[in-house]
Write an enzyme that holds these catalytic residues in place. Structure first.
Site, PDB file in Angstrom:
ATOM      1  N   GLY A 195      55.428  20.247  72.423  1.00 57.70           N
ATOM      2  CA  GLY A 195      54.095  20.535  71.902  1.00 57.70           C
ATOM      3  C   GLY A 195      53.065  19.671  72.610  1.00 57.70           C
ATOM      4  O   GLY A 195      53.301  19.174  73.715  1.00 57.70           O
ATOM      5  N   THR A 229      58.373  23.317  77.434  1.00 57.00           N
ATOM      6  CA  THR A 229      59.280  22.170  77.600  1.00 57.00           C
ATOM      7  C   THR A 229      60.642  22.534  77.029  1.00 57.00           C
ATOM      8  O   THR A 229      60.734  23.343  76.116  1.00 57.00           O
ATOM      9  CB  THR A 229      58.684  20.974  76.815  1.00 57.00           C
ATOM     10  OG1 THR A 229      57.548  20.525  77.513  1.00 57.00           O
ATOM     11  CG2 THR A 229      59.668  19.832  76.626  1.00 57.00           C
TER      12      THR A 229
END
Ligand code: ASP
Length: 311
Positions: A232, A178
């Site tokens: 995460g 990400t």
């Protein structure tokens, strides 16, 4: 669930110019990175940082800067966003993205045709009375002058291969890659942006933390304001309201940024068996990064130039 030991380190990033930018390209427990992927990541970080800093140098807003940086990474196949994002269980790319600036936010989840999901999120902020659109219709892309591409445009051979492997193993791939950015501009305003494909082999409709304000993305101005972009294992970041928890620790406990990030990862993510990282910028332009995974891909300016790190 067993507690994850905090294995990451954190960095204090000074304010060297009248503005500051800090970007990330994901955190995770990466066992190996091919030379080609490393090259893509380094190039992506360098180009994204340069694009964002150029905006700030020219007097642009923190929101302009974080969007410029994220747009560059959305074009780079090395990251889990834009082109090269993970595929869901139906082999479709579903993007999530969010921005926050001057106390207001815009977010999309399940976006399938916007070339730049971060700009779609920004358009929700600037062009709609809403803050969060789920599975937004393509008609909005035309209405808001945003570039529309076929979903196949985002699908790379590497991700298609990865999906096959994960499905054969009947597993959910651990998320990483990400992207996000936090910035403070010359006027002292903070902004944050996060963009992702989420988790490989996710169920259609699964939403991670990235577009959820207060979980994966946050920005508030004021003396104790902070801007945060997280990365995460999104489920644990949502359950721990990670970005807002960091803001609360800074605002109400007076904790330094790195300590707030580290404590939150440990207490809210690690204890749930999750991992990931955060980049944090304070209203004085100081910044920090904290992570409890083997990798925190990020870039910031140091006295000797732009520092990019993959580990
Ligand atoms: N946090 C993202 C999600 O769970 C994934 C990542 O950061 O790589 O959707």
């Amino acid at each position: 669930m067993p507690a994850t030991i905090l294995i990451g380190v954190f960095a204090e990033i000074p304010k060297l110019r009248p503005y500051t930018l800090l970007i990330h390209g994901g955190a995770g427990n990466i066992t190996e990175l091919s030379a080609e992927r490393e090259r893509l990541l380094y190039t992506g970080l360098e180009e994204a940082f340069a694009a964002g800093e150029k905006v700030l140098e020219g007097g642009g807003s923190a929101l302009d800067a974080v969007c410029a940086a994220v747009c560059v990474m959305e074009e780079n196949e090395g990251f889990n966003c834009g082109r090269g994002a993970t595929l869901n269980a139906d082999a479709v790319v579903e993007h999530d993205a969010a921005v926050m600036f001057e106390g207001h936010s815009g977010a999309v989840c399940g976006s399938t045709h916007a070339r730049h999901p971060v700009l779609f999120a920004r358009a929700v902020l600037e062009r709609s009375p809403h803050v969060f659109l789920a599975m937004p219709p393509d008609s909005l892309l035309e209405e808001w002058d945003l570039e529309r591409v076929a979903n196949d445009y985002f699908v790379t051979a590497e991700r298609a291969e990865q999906l096959k492997r994960v499905q054969a193993a009947e597993a959910i791939a651990e998320p990483h890659g990400t992207v996000g950015a936090v910035a403070i501009d010359r006027n002292g305003h903070l902004a944050a942006a996060t963009s992702t494909g989420g988790m490989e082999n996710k169920k259609h409709g699964r939403v991670g933390d990235s577009p959820i304000i207060g979980a994966g993305t946050w920005a508030a101005d004021g003396p104790h304001g902070v801007a945060i972009s997280a990365t995460g294992w999104g489920e644990m970041f949502i359950e721990g309201a990670v970005a807002h928890e960091i803001q609360a620790r800074v605002r109400y406990l007076g904790q330094p940024l790195a300590a707030a990030g580290e404590g939150t990862l440990s207490d809210e993510v690690g204890t749930r068996g999750g991992y990931g990282g955060v980049i944090i910028m304070g209203s004085d332009g100081q910044a920090a990064a904290a992570w409890n995974s083997t990798h925190m891909i990020s870039a910031w300016r140091t006295e000797s130039g732009v520092h990019t790190q993959l580990a």
